[in-house]
Design an enzyme around this catalytic site. Structure first.
Site, PDB file in Angstrom:
ATOM      1  N   THR A 151       0.341  11.540   0.270  1.00  0.00           N
ATOM      2  CA  THR A 151       0.080  12.926   0.622  1.00  0.00           C
ATOM      3  C   THR A 151      -0.644  13.635  -0.504  1.00  0.00           C
ATOM      4  O   THR A 151      -0.704  13.150  -1.624  1.00  0.00           O
ATOM      5  CB  THR A 151       1.435  13.615   0.915  1.00  0.00           C
ATOM      6  OG1 THR A 151       2.162  12.823   1.827  1.00  0.00           O
ATOM      7  CG2 THR A 151       1.272  14.995   1.473  1.00  0.00           C
ATOM      8  N   GLU A 167      -0.203   9.640   5.541  1.00  0.00           N
ATOM      9  CA  GLU A 167       1.058   8.900   5.505  1.00  0.00           C
ATOM     10  C   GLU A 167       1.077   7.902   4.362  1.00  0.00           C
ATOM     11  O   GLU A 167       1.118   8.314   3.224  1.00  0.00           O
ATOM     12  CB  GLU A 167       1.398   8.249   6.843  1.00  0.00           C
ATOM     13  CG  GLU A 167       2.893   8.272   7.158  1.00  0.00           C
ATOM     14  CD  GLU A 167       3.699   7.102   6.630  1.00  0.00           C
ATOM     15  OE1 GLU A 167       3.193   6.294   5.847  1.00  0.00           O
ATOM     16  OE2 GLU A 167       4.870   7.009   7.013  1.00  0.00           O
ATOM     17  N   ASP A 178       6.264   7.404  10.676  1.00  0.00           N
ATOM     18  CA  ASP A 178       7.245   8.401  10.260  1.00  0.00           C
ATOM     19  C   ASP A 178       8.328   8.606  11.316  1.00  0.00           C
ATOM     20  O   ASP A 178       9.322   9.282  11.065  1.00  0.00           O
ATOM     21  CB  ASP A 178       6.564   9.745   9.969  1.00  0.00           C
ATOM     22  CG  ASP A 178       6.162   9.869   8.519  1.00  0.00           C
ATOM     23  OD1 ASP A 178       6.492   8.967   7.731  1.00  0.00           O
ATOM     24  OD2 ASP A 178       5.505  10.865   8.170  1.00  0.00           O
ATOM     25  N   SER A 237       8.839  15.152   9.157  1.00  0.00           N
ATOM     26  CA  SER A 237       8.197  15.098   7.852  1.00  0.00           C
ATOM     27  C   SER A 237       9.138  15.677   6.806  1.00  0.00           C
ATOM     28  O   SER A 237      10.086  16.390   7.125  1.00  0.00           O
ATOM     29  CB  SER A 237       6.893  15.893   7.880  1.00  0.00           C
ATOM     30  OG  SER A 237       6.370  16.051   6.586  1.00  0.00           O
ATOM     31  N   GLY A 266       4.691  13.276  -1.954  1.00  0.00           N
ATOM     32  CA  GLY A 266       5.712  12.388  -2.496  1.00  0.00           C
ATOM     33  C   GLY A 266       6.714  11.856  -1.500  1.00  0.00           C
ATOM     34  O   GLY A 266       7.818  11.469  -1.884  1.00  0.00           O
ATOM     35  N   GLY A 267       6.378  11.826  -0.211  1.00  0.00           N
ATOM     36  CA  GLY A 267       7.309  11.266   0.760  1.00  0.00           C
ATOM     37  C   GLY A 267       8.587  12.073   0.820  1.00  0.00           C
ATOM     38  O   GLY A 267       8.602  13.291   0.618  1.00  0.00           O
TER      39      GLY A 267
END
Length: 609
Positions: free
Chosen positions: A423, A443, A463, A487, A510-511
């Site tokens: 991201t 993603e 996701d 998300s 950063g997920g």
């Protein structure tokens, strides 16, 4: 449904189903197994200092993107104008992280009203809840699901930017793409970070378009500093500049997107009809009070806004219960690490425990609120968070159980699929005091590895939960046609509650760790009064309801021992955030000043005036 959910009464039968779900979540250890950081680190720079300005400022994860944002602001553009220019340039110079083939969440302040724009990808109409299950019913491995057309959702970022621009844009749409067109035609130097990510990706060689673009004839990655031109993308941007987002969603580009997705050896179902039918949505911002501030974030399908509100609300409840647990006095101490500071052990303890509680709820309750009833109001209610805060003691709770907030309608099984987002983040403040925080993504690194006319398509479908149900109970974040995957993105705006004035715009890639990064930065700026750069540079830490995570190489032995004495299981890992922040203040004479910072773990910068 969107925004805050209505409160519903719960029958005995529902309570028994909920109890069963909570028991399943409590014994579910797999949900707490977290993946590594979604992107490689770039080292840690120590040369960054807080940037100052008086009129406007932009910050992005790449200097070329930040400069494009400032170029628009210098022309009198609004914050969203700057964000559009930065997104276009990031598509070119940071293709591993974001781009027009992906999605975004946008928090926007126009000087009067907070807006939340949802440009999250949607599942194609042909997708089913068994999308990521093998013939034997077991879930696919992540690379098997990621690479190819199977993982591609309908891109949404351009539609969201278009929606925001129509309301608050100052400059003509076409003008916003000029920096990206110029760079794509003239070329840009491959940065050290992009080179390292190309070199580490073993799937690029399997994609002919990517290999021709990123690799030499002998299959080696193009060297740092190599001039990389992208005439195909320049032509795409020219069409978008002239025709608007329809250039991507209808016609030859849309035809090629659908053809590549459906024609890949790992095919997906994304069609021209899915592209043509995509709509961005304006959501009701999730704004909650934290001490003297109002903090506004994204509602579902992002879990970021909910989790940030929960963490801050839990900290506030702790302080109300016991002033000795107030986070504000726990000012970071000097350290020999590159950051120069580290948080106190007690601060890490409290934020990690608050994070555990938020992540436990996130795994069970949060998904696309258009498809499942998310009890948003109950999850962020002060009374509920006070009960959750009461679970935090002197020692770590290890694994937190989800709570039972008001507003639950259906019991779900916990989602065992942790996020793996690659991201980017941009922030900007314009001359009129408007501001934007946009988190944008394809993603995983390089998305699906499908390249169309110079840009990459997302793999956002991964996701969703790979497992649609467990023991007869559905997972809230399961695949459904038209649904938006959950998300962790958390673009955030902060206001002074008394004056109503904008104080800060912040966010990070950063997920699932985004929630840790943003909550750390907010506490550092608001409670500890650190300037934006110091807050961003502070070592990352937190918990996703597993081990307490510490950024590798940035914490002292004394801090680690103190946490272990409190019962924390520690995991020292790379925590490759990409935090960008701008703080806006006004002095006693009414003079406005801007302070901005960029993350030393990536290549970005903040630039102003």
């Amino acid at each position: 449904m969107n925004g805050v959910q209505r409160v519903f009464s719960i029958s005995r039968r529902q309570l028994s189903v909920i109890a069963a779900a909570l028991a399943l979540a409590a014994c579910n250890t797999a949900v707490n197994e977290q993946p590594p950081a979604p992107e490689l680190g770039s080292g840690y720079r120590t040369d960054l200092t807080t940037q100052q300005a008086t009129r406007h400022m932009a910050a992005a994860a790449n200097p070329l993107a930040a400069e494009a944002g400032r170029e628009m602001l210098r022309k009198g553009g609004s914050a969203i104008d700057a964000a559009i220019a930065m997104q276009a340039v990031l598509t070119l110079v940071e293709p591993q992280s974001s781009g027009i083939g992906g999605g975004a969440f946008i928090m926007l302040w126009d000087g009067k009203t907070v807006h939340a724009y949802d440009g999250r990808e949607t599942a194609p109409t042909g997708a089913t809840e068994r999308l990521f299950l093998k013939t034997d019913g077991k879930p696919m491995g992540f690379p098997e699901a990621q690479i190819g057309g199977r993982s591609v959702g309908t891109p949404g970022v351009l539609r969201a930017l278009e929606m925001a621009h129509k309301k608050t844009g100052h400059l003509p749409w076409a003008e916003l793409f000029e920096p990206a067109i110029r760079l794509a035609e003239q070329g840009f130097a491959i940065s050290p970070r992009l080179h390292s990510l190309i070199a580490a990706d073993r799937y690029i060689a399997q994609s002919p378009d990517m290999a021709a673009y990123f690799l030499n004839a002998d299959g080696t990655p193009k060297a740092t500093g190599t001039l990389l031109k992208n005439p195909a993308l320049a032509n795409v941007f020219k069409r978008i500049a002239k025709e608007g987002p329809n250039a991507l969603y209808q016609g030859p580009i849309a035809d090629e997107i659908a053809s590549k997705v459906q024609g890949h050896r790992n095919p997906g179902s994304l069609s021209q009809a899915d592209l043509k039918g995509y709509t961005a949505k304006e959501r009701t911002p999730l704004c909650t009070d934290y001490k003297q501030w109002k903090v506004c974030g994204m509602p579902p399908p992002s879990s970021g806004g909910v989790a940030i509100a929960q963490i801050l609300g839990t900290l506030q409840a702790l302080e109300a219960r016991n002033p000795a647990q107030a986070i504000a006095p726990m000012f970071p101490v000097k350290s020999l690490s590159p950051a120069g500071l580290e948080p106190t052990p007690e601060a890490v303890h409290l934020l990690a425990e608050a994070g555990r509680l938020a992540f436990a709820d996130r795994a069970l309750y949060v998904a696309d609120a258009d498809f499942v009833p998310v009890p948003v109001a109950g999850l962020v209610a002060p009374e509920y968070l006070a009960k959750r805060a009461a679970l935090i003691g002197e020692r770590s709770m290890g694994i937190a159980k989800p709570g039972v907030p008001v507003g639950i309608q259906v019991a779900y099984a916990p989602d065992r699929s942790p996020l793996r987002i690659s991201t980017s983040q941009v922030v900007a403040v314009d001359d009129q005091g408007g501001a934007v925080s946009m988190t944008t993504t394809v993603e995983a690194a390089f998305g699906s590895h499908l390249m169309v006319q110079g840009f990459l398509l997302n793999n956002q479908m991964t996701d969703f939960s790979f497992i649609p149900e467990e023991n007869g109970q559905p997972v809230a974040n399961r695949v459904e046609p038209g649904k938006r995957p959950r998300s962790a993105m958390a673009p955030t705006l902060v206001f002074d509650r008394k004056s109503g004035e904008l104080l800060a715009t912040v966010g990070s890639p950063g997920g699932s760790q985004i929630i840790e990064y943003v909550s750390k930065s907010l506490v550092a700026m608001l409670d500890w009064k650190l300037d934006p750069q110091a807050a961003i540079s502070l070592p990352n830490f937190g918990s996703r309801n597993g081990a307490t995570e510490l950024e590798a190489g940035l914490f002292s032995p004394a801090l680690k021992q103190a946490l272990q004495d409190k019962g924390h299981a520690l995991s020292e890992i790379d925590m490759t955030s990409g935090i960008q922040a701008i703080v806006r203040t006004r002095d006693a004479q009414g003079k406005v000043s801007l302070s901005g910072g960029a993350d030393p773990r990536r290549e970005g910068e903040a630039v102003g005036d």
